[in-house]
Write an enzyme that holds these catalytic residues in place. Structure first.
Site, mmCIF file in Angstrom:
data_model
loop_
_atom_site.group_PDB
_atom_site.id
_atom_site.type_symbol
_atom_site.label_atom_id
_atom_site.label_comp_id
_atom_site.label_asym_id
_atom_site.label_seq_id
_atom_site.Cartn_x
_atom_site.Cartn_y
_atom_site.Cartn_z
ATOM 1 N N ARG A 296 0.824 -1.208 0.000
ATOM 2 C CA ARG A 296 0.000 0.000 0.000
ATOM 3 C C ARG A 296 0.858 1.259 0.000
ATOM 4 O O ARG A 296 0.535 2.239 -0.670
ATOM 5 C CB ARG A 296 -0.953 -0.025 1.204
ATOM 6 N N TYR A 440 -6.100 -1.278 -6.813
ATOM 7 C CA TYR A 440 -5.477 -2.459 -6.202
ATOM 8 C C TYR A 440 -4.864 -2.152 -4.841
ATOM 9 O O TYR A 440 -4.716 -1.003 -4.457
ATOM 10 C CB TYR A 440 -4.513 -3.173 -7.133
ATOM 11 N N GLU A 441 -4.560 -3.238 -4.125
ATOM 12 C CA GLU A 441 -4.120 -3.189 -2.724
ATOM 13 C C GLU A 441 -5.157 -2.518 -1.825
ATOM 14 O O GLU A 441 -4.816 -1.840 -0.861
ATOM 15 C CB GLU A 441 -2.765 -2.481 -2.598
ATOM 16 N N GLY A 442 -6.419 -2.746 -2.123
ATOM 17 C CA GLY A 442 -7.511 -2.162 -1.361
ATOM 18 C C GLY A 442 -7.980 -0.891 -2.022
ATOM 19 O O GLY A 442 -7.283 0.124 -2.007
#
Length: 597
Positions: A296, A440-442
């Site tokens: 992140r 992406y990555e949340g």
């Protein structure tokens, strides 16, 4: 054709003048990092980014990756050679402990270098980036035997790594995953299932790929409490450390994506593949979060990086493109028209990107320094405070810098007018590449909910109160400095809006949780505005102090002060807008029935 020049002077200003990295010589890896050494390392990284990575950015986008019928994947021409040059330079293991082949240098320096690589070629940088995340997870949760088996070759770059979370039916809600892990009776497990959106999942650049895979052991509890993490190598590893038989994992397809075409985003099929438990059984999510949190921060860095590259191209174009005359009279009377840089609205666009990007760089390196302190300090209280701030900053950095990175790529494209829509100028690639960083990555909505729903209340609000105090103390300590009054007043106003909004959540979200959900994204951006304002206040102080001391970088430092003033005048007032939206609550958002949409 696109251009890119690594902002070495800006990076060194943050590391030396703002963060004062030399003050952390007591931490492992920092002792020898004087200004000369920092400049040497950062300048060499700039050379790799500009000469090895950047020339392949456009061609890599145009060529993309190719999957053969046997499941193998070919990356764009030149990627393998550039990747090898990166690894041979020791960049992949820059911040990895020396015992595993790394250089043991600060993560802060790794982040500074990472910006250049992502700006130059985000698709290529993702291959070692995923490996670095996997290394971090194995370092924290791996057994001594696992570390010895996998880390040296991953750090060398001979093997790469991935993270496998998402499945066709579940994204963020990992409690729904179906990938199975069946004990084999010999300490290993048989992994079966399908994962999608796996960046760098299959490629031809390394001898082996070490997949970190979330799966549920048969009989484990439902939901997130029953998830375990496994090491599943593409090739099994022999006792002597060499690659052995092919494992039961294969690339079923390459995703056809909007951007990052040079990175192989794969559908990965696990068919009775041999896997090894990483960390404790049913504690896989906690183990994977080591990798996810690093990822992140890396994705936030990508947003910053793409904004920087887009800015550089837009500024270069604005200096050269002739169109119209300045409102105040011709600035290039010998030419048919003035360059568009003379127009206030073009400057508004460029200054907005510049102000966010320069503050975003400081925020990223400030956050990376907190990570170094949290992992390297011998002082327990210091470690705790740094870890608190790191945890709080992560969703803000990821969400705000990627939202703004995409906005800035679009804004830079607009400077080009119709030429920005034409592929040969390269601006459309930055827009397409930046779009995924928000997802992406949340996805960023999840980052905002994480901030409001978990990070604010964590440990009784210890982190947010510590940061509020730090910013408030800065304003108070510099209140009598007339050269900083303008910046501290703007920062204090933004901080007041942030504190008021935080209190509003405390008073209105407990009884009505939708209020928290409705205001979460605005709150994340409000927080981002204040933190970036804090970075600008710190940079303004550093610039003023340097100028007062007769620093020869006069033009550079004065430009910092102009940009800081622009931020406080034209960007920081947005905190009032965000505050008003938060306090509007959820009523109008939730009033319509679902079938009315």
């Amino acid at each position: 054709m696109p251009v890119y020049k690594a902002p070495v002077n800006d990076t060194l200003f943050v590391l030396n003048d703002v963060l004062n990295l030399q003050n952390y010589g007591n931490l492992p890896g920092f002792a020898d990092l004087g200004p000369d050494m920092l400049e040497a390392i950062v300048s060499e990284a700039a050379k790799v980014a500009e000469e090895e990575f950047f020339p392949l950015n456009l061609s890599g986008d145009q060529e993309g990756c190719t999957r053969s019928d046997d499941g193998s994947v070919t990356v764009p021409a030149g990627f393998k050679e550039a990747y090898d040059a990166y690894c041979q330079g020791g960049w992949l293991g820059l911040a990895v402990p020396e015992e595993f082949g790394g250089q043991g240098l600060p993560y802060t320096l790794h982040a500074a270098v990472g910006e250049y690589m992502s700006s130059a070629n985000i698709s290529l940088t993702m291959y070692p980036g995923l490996t670095q995340g996997a290394i971090a997870a194995i370092l924290v949760h791996g057994s001594d035997a696992q570390k010895a088996k996998y880390l040296p070759k991953m750090v060398e770059g001979v093997w790469s790594g991935t993270m496998n979370l998402t499945e066709p039916h579940c994204g963020t809600d990992l409690g729904l995953l179906r990938t199975r892990a069946v004990p084999a009776g010999d300490g290993s497990y048989r992994i079966s299932g399908q994962k999608i959106f796996i960046s760098a999942g299959e490629h031809s650049m390394t001898e082996n790929i070490v997949h970190l895979v979330l799966a549920r052991i048969d009989g484990a509890p439902a939901g997130t409490k029953g998830i375990s993490l496994f090491i599943v190598p593409k090739f099994l590893v022999n006792e002597d450390g060499s690659s052995g038989a092919r494992n039961g994992v294969a690339c079923g397809a390459i995703e056809h994506k909007m951007g990052i075409h040079g990175n192989s985003t794969c559908v990965m099929n696990y068919d009775d593949a041999t896997g090894y438990l990483l960390g404790a059984e049913n504690k896989g999510l906690a183990a994977m979060f080591v990798m996810m949190n690093e990822a992140r921060l890396g994705v936030g860095l990508q947003g910053l990086s793409l904004g920087e590259t887009a800015y550089q191209n837009a500024a270069a174009y604005a200096r050269d493109r002739l169109q119209g005359r300045a409102l105040s009279g011709p600035k290039a009377p010998e030419k048919a028209a003035d360059p568009i840089i003379v127009h206030p609205d073009i400057r508004r666009t460029l200054m907005t990107i510049r102000a966010f990007t320069e503050a975003g760089r400081a925020f990223t390196l400030w956050t990376a320094l907190k990570s170094d302190i949290a992992h390297r300090s011998e002082d327990a209280a210091e470690r705790q405070t740094a870890d608190d701030l790191l945890s709080l900053a992560t969703p803000i950095l990821k969400g705000v810098l990627t939202d703004k990175g995409f906005d800035h790529a679009v804004a830079a494209q607009q400077v080009f007018g119709g030429h920005g829509y034409i592929e040969e100028h390269g601006m459309s690639q930055y827009v397409r590449d930046a779009r995924i960083t928000m997802i992406y990555e949340g996805a960023n909505g999840i980052q905002a909910l994480d901030l409001v729903g978990r990070k604010l209340a964590a440990n009784g609000g210890r982190a947010v109160m510590a940061l509020f105090k730090e910013i408030g103390d800065f304003c108070e300590e510099n209140r009598s400095d007339e050269t900083l009054t303008f910046y501290t007043k703007g920062l204090k106003k933004g901080l007041n809006d942030l504190q008021t909004s935080t209190m509003w959540f405390m008073q209105n979200a407990m009884a009505k949780p939708d209020n928290a959900g409705a205001g979460s994204t605005d709150y994340m951006h409000l927080f981002g505005l204040v933190v970036l304002g804090y970075m600008w206040a710190k940079m303004a102080k550093a610039a003023e102090d340097a100028l007062a001391a007769g620093d020869p970088r006069k033009e550079f430092l004065e430009a910092k002060l102009v940009t800081a003033r622009f931020y406080m005048e034209r960007i920081m007032p947005e905190t009032a807008l965000r505050k008003a939206r938060i306090e509007a609550g959820a009523d109008s958002l939730m009033a319509l029935p679902a079938d009315a949409f």
